[in-house]
Design an enzyme around this catalytic site. Structure first.
Site, PDB file in Angstrom:
ATOM      1  N   ARG A  69      50.106  49.345  48.750  1.00 19.43           N
ATOM      2  CA  ARG A  69      49.887  47.939  48.418  1.00 19.43           C
ATOM      3  C   ARG A  69      51.052  47.107  48.965  1.00 19.43           C
ATOM      4  O   ARG A  69      52.209  47.570  48.994  1.00 19.43           O
ATOM      5  CB  ARG A  69      49.838  47.838  46.896  1.00 19.43           C
ATOM      6  CG  ARG A  69      49.547  46.480  46.329  1.00 19.43           C
ATOM      7  CD  ARG A  69      48.109  46.134  46.445  1.00 19.43           C
ATOM      8  NE  ARG A  69      47.751  45.016  45.587  1.00 19.43           N
ATOM      9  CZ  ARG A  69      46.703  44.233  45.829  1.00 19.43           C
ATOM     10  NH1 ARG A  69      45.920  44.439  46.874  1.00 19.43           N
ATOM     11  NH2 ARG A  69      46.406  43.256  45.010  1.00 19.43           N
ATOM     12  N   THR A  91      37.895  42.555  52.342  1.00 16.63           N
ATOM     13  CA  THR A  91      38.394  43.909  52.057  1.00 16.63           C
ATOM     14  C   THR A  91      37.431  44.904  52.687  1.00 16.63           C
ATOM     15  O   THR A  91      36.328  44.556  53.064  1.00 16.63           O
ATOM     16  CB  THR A  91      38.515  44.150  50.540  1.00 16.63           C
ATOM     17  OG1 THR A  91      39.382  43.200  49.996  1.00 16.63           O
ATOM     18  CG2 THR A  91      39.008  45.539  50.194  1.00 16.63           C
ATOM     19  N   ASP A 126      47.007  37.515  44.771  1.00 18.67           N
ATOM     20  CA  ASP A 126      46.585  38.435  43.700  1.00 18.67           C
ATOM     21  C   ASP A 126      47.574  38.440  42.532  1.00 18.67           C
ATOM     22  O   ASP A 126      47.295  39.005  41.478  1.00 18.67           O
ATOM     23  CB  ASP A 126      46.411  39.854  44.247  1.00 18.67           C
ATOM     24  CG  ASP A 126      45.019  40.073  44.840  1.00 18.67           C
ATOM     25  OD1 ASP A 126      44.135  39.229  44.617  1.00 18.67           O
ATOM     26  OD2 ASP A 126      44.818  41.093  45.521  1.00 18.67           O
ATOM     27  N   SER A 140      45.648  44.719  41.639  1.00 17.35           N
ATOM     28  CA  SER A 140      44.481  44.799  42.519  1.00 17.35           C
ATOM     29  C   SER A 140      43.257  45.238  41.737  1.00 17.35           C
ATOM     30  O   SER A 140      43.365  45.812  40.643  1.00 17.35           O
ATOM     31  CB  SER A 140      44.777  45.826  43.608  1.00 17.35           C
ATOM     32  OG  SER A 140      43.630  46.091  44.367  1.00 17.35           O
ATOM     33  N   GLY A 172      36.760  41.793  45.768  1.00 21.38           N
ATOM     34  CA  GLY A 172      37.608  41.290  44.682  1.00 21.38           C
ATOM     35  C   GLY A 172      37.215  41.978  43.382  1.00 21.38           C
ATOM     36  O   GLY A 172      36.953  43.186  43.372  1.00 21.38           O
TER      37      GLY A 172
HETATM   38  O1  DON Z   1      43.253  43.904  45.738  1.00 22.66           O
HETATM   39  C1  DON Z   1      42.372  43.158  45.347  1.00 22.66           C
HETATM   40  O2  DON Z   1      41.807  43.265  44.297  1.00 22.66           O
HETATM   41  C2  DON Z   1      41.926  42.051  46.258  1.00 22.66           C
HETATM   42  N1  DON Z   1      42.976  41.694  47.151  1.00 22.66           N
HETATM   43  C3  DON Z   1      40.725  42.509  46.951  1.00 22.66           C
HETATM   44  C4  DON Z   1      40.183  41.419  47.784  1.00 22.66           C
HETATM   45  C5  DON Z   1      38.822  41.624  48.150  1.00 22.66           C
HETATM   46  O3  DON Z   1      38.159  42.571  47.846  1.00 22.66           O
HETATM   47  C6  DON Z   1      38.314  40.518  48.928  1.00 22.66           C
HETATM   48  N2  DON Z   1      36.975  40.558  48.995  1.00 22.66           N
HETATM   49  N3  DON Z   1      36.042  40.734  48.758  1.00 22.66           N
END
Ligand code: DON
Length: 599
Positions: free
Chosen positions: A104, A397, A439, A468, A490
């Site tokens: 991370r 992501t 985040d 995350s 997300g």
């Molecule tokens: O680590 C996380 O939870 C976010 N940065 C993930 C971001 C993400 O999945 C974006 N899109 N869908």
């Protein structure tokens, strides 16, 4: 035999033939998983999946293949594939040894808790999401290097796993429909940064489908790392390029930050569900804890008997999701900086106690729902203040899954956070940077870009890793990885993973059915069930509304219903089929360039 009877037999025969033909068509109409014996890779980009396969064929294991796939994603899937971001990997070796790699991003040394607030204490819009200040110190290359060194087969080198990505960046590849759509969709963000405009928008001549897309700067960066090793990114020319770009544009990341960055191995989080072992990601992901909590809450219920996506099932799951996300906001953060009562939170008895307030008849109001009190709360905690908010809409992501011939399984989710990260391409280095700083909690009680409201446990501090939702997961039965899965999206990541796991375990779906089935999402606040198109029937919707649920449906691209359907995260999934022993992979059609390939 009388003639009438003969006619009857004839008619029956015709009928049987028609029925058989129809059955045949029905079976063909169902999407079948990819099957293989020696290795299988599923990712959001066919070229990236094929790079993984290339490494497996060379004798590499699933860890080696995952690294090659991840590096190619940074070339062919730049919206999320990256070397300028970070992520998590869950690895299970054939002997049962399981562990995770945490790569991370970290807050740079000059980061401050209030760095995104103005002098009146209000969040400055865009500061944690766009541009240089939004980036955390990237972890992907360090994570891949650590995984290769400690868990690779030893049969392929760092240079071998970098080669497919370097080659594709140098020689180019035909722009895919997904790449073109993504570049067009993010034109405004990319155009705001001259280097991104040059590299990705090709100075305004965005490639068309089938055009050659060549990335010479990225090829040189990958070539340097291939030759000098992965520390080049943190200590060599690449580090210098990042730090100089940061200094020129008011960013915080320095060569000292880059040099100090380390990926780390963390123990896997273990749980169980109906006789299956669940291996998933610990903090700084919230995903693993929430997944295990939700599975423990569901286990006492006969989920299968409720019927797939009936009102009763959606209600039960939404209530389980609401409670897990309530705890997430209260307790989770980087465990190296704040105390996270992990064992207390994943204790099945504790998780079930959260369902004490569950009613079959009525939705529980989110407002006023207290967090649970897990065992191990030793410290007095600052109480976060939360309020309701709308949810931002996004599906970036990327997740990919690999199993090799020996049965080693690797589940990787990594990210730039937003689509094309913070929009910044490092000058002359050819890759994008993340906006992972968003985040963190910019301000207690304020939503981030995913509408997530977070507490002081996730406040910004130098060297800290933001919380995350990424949930790379491996499900094991009879010592075999029967599901290697995860997703982008997300906070929806956690619930997508829950749904894919329960589609298989509770409903006995095939791998493709489990991935394809429409999904839904509740994250405590906002207090609504977000529904993928075609989730359920009108009468079930009415039943849910009668219980007090608010149903929403996300419209990422309001004028393009097809794209709206795709906007949910893709769950690229592989497994060993216990009945046949064969490897299976299901790519997710929500991602247009995805592919599951095997041999
Ligand atoms: O680590 C996380 O939870 C976010 N940065 C993930 C971001 C993400 O999945 C974006 N899109 N869908």
């Amino acid at each position: 035999m009388p003639t009438s009877c003969l006619r009857c037999v004839g008619l029956r025969a015709v009928f049987a033939v028609v029925l058989a033909a129809q059955l045949c068509l029905t079976v063909k109409a169902q999407r079948l998983p990819t099957e293989a014996s020696h290795g299988i890779v599923a990712s959001a980009s066919r070229l990236a999946s094929e790079a993984g396969l290339e490494i497996l064929r060379k004798g590499g294991n699933a860890v080696d293949a995952s690294i090659a796939t991840g590096l190619v994603l940074s070339v062919t899937y730049p919206r999320a594939g990256n070397i300028g971001g970070g992520g998590f990997m869950v690895i299970r070796h054939v002997d049962g040894l399981a562990l995770t790699i945490d790569f991370r991003e970290e807050a740079p040394a000059a980061a401050k808790a209030d760095m995104y607030l103005d002098s009146k204490g209000a969040v400055i819009p865009g500061r944690s999401t766009h541009g240089y200040l939004a980036a955390g110190v990237p972890g992907t290359i360090a994570g891949f290097a650590l995984a290769l060194e400690k868990h690779g087969s030893g049969k392929v080198s760092w240079a071998d796993v970098v080669e497919p990505a370097r080659r594709l960046a140098a020689e180019g590849f035909e722009a895919t429909p997904g790449l073109v759509r993504d570049l067009r969709g993010s034109e405004r963000l990319l155009a705001a940064f001259p280097e991104s405009r040059r590299v990705y928008l090709q100075n305004g001549a965005i490639p068309k489908v089938g055009d050659k897309f060549v990335q010479p700067d990225l090829a040189r960066t990958l070539g340097r790392m291939q030759k000098d090793g992965p520390r080049e990114f943190y200590e060599g020319e690449t580090a210098r390029l990042i730090a100089e770009d940061m200094a020129r544009h008011g960013g915080l990341i320095t060569q000292v930050d880059l040099r100090a960055y380390r990926a780390m191995e963390r123990p896997v989080l273990r749980g169980s569900y109906r006789g299956y072992e669940i291996l998933t990601m610990p903090p700084p992901s919230s995903g693993g804890i929430a997944l295990l909590q939700m599975l423990a809450m569901l286990e006492p219920y006969d989920v299968a008997s409720l019927g797939h996506n009936s009102a009763a099932k959606i209600h039960l799951f939404a209530e389980v999701m609401r409670r897990a996300f309530r705890d997430r906001a209260e307790y989770l953060g980087d465990p190296d900086f704040v105390f996270v009562p992990t064992q207390g939170l994943i204790d099945p008895a504790y998780a079930r106690s959260l369902m004490g307030s569950f009613s079959i008849e009525k939705a529980t109001p989110s407002e006023g729902l207290p967090a649970g009190r897990p065992a191990g709360l030793t410290q007095t905690r600052e109480r976060p203040v939360f309020d309701d908010t709308g949810m931002a809409e996004s599906a970036e992501t990327t997740h990919y899954s690999v199993i090799d011939a020996a049965g080693t399984a690797v589940s990787t989710t990594y990210t730039l956070n937003g689509l094309f990260g913070n929009g910044v391409t490092v000058t002359d280095a050819g890759f994008l940077l993340n906006n992972e700083m968003d985040d963190f909690t910019s301000k207690i009680g304020e939503k981030n870009m995913f509408g997530l409201i977070q507490g002081p446990a996730n406040a910004i501090a130098p060297g800290k890793r933001p919380l995350s939702s990424m949930t790379p997961t491996i499900v094991v039965k009879d010592n075999k990885p029967v599901l290697v899965t995860g997703s982008p999206g997300g906070p929806t990541i956690i619930n997508t993973t829950l749904l894919i796991v329960t589609h298989v375990i509770d409903f006995g779906m095939s791998l493709t059915q489990a991935v394809d089935a429409p999904r839904f999402h509740h994250q405590w606040l906002p207090n609504s069930i977000d529904c993928e198109p075609f989730l359920t029937s009108r009468d079930s919707q009415a039943l849910l509304e009668a219980k007090g649920h608010v149903l929403t449906s996300r419209k990422l691209y309001p004028n393009d219903p097809e794209a709206a359907a795709r906007s949910w995260g893709d769950g690229e999934t592989v497994r060993v089929d216990l009945k046949t022993g064969r490897l299976q992979g299901a790519n997710d059609l929500r991602s247009p360039d995805s592919a599951a390939v095997g041999y």
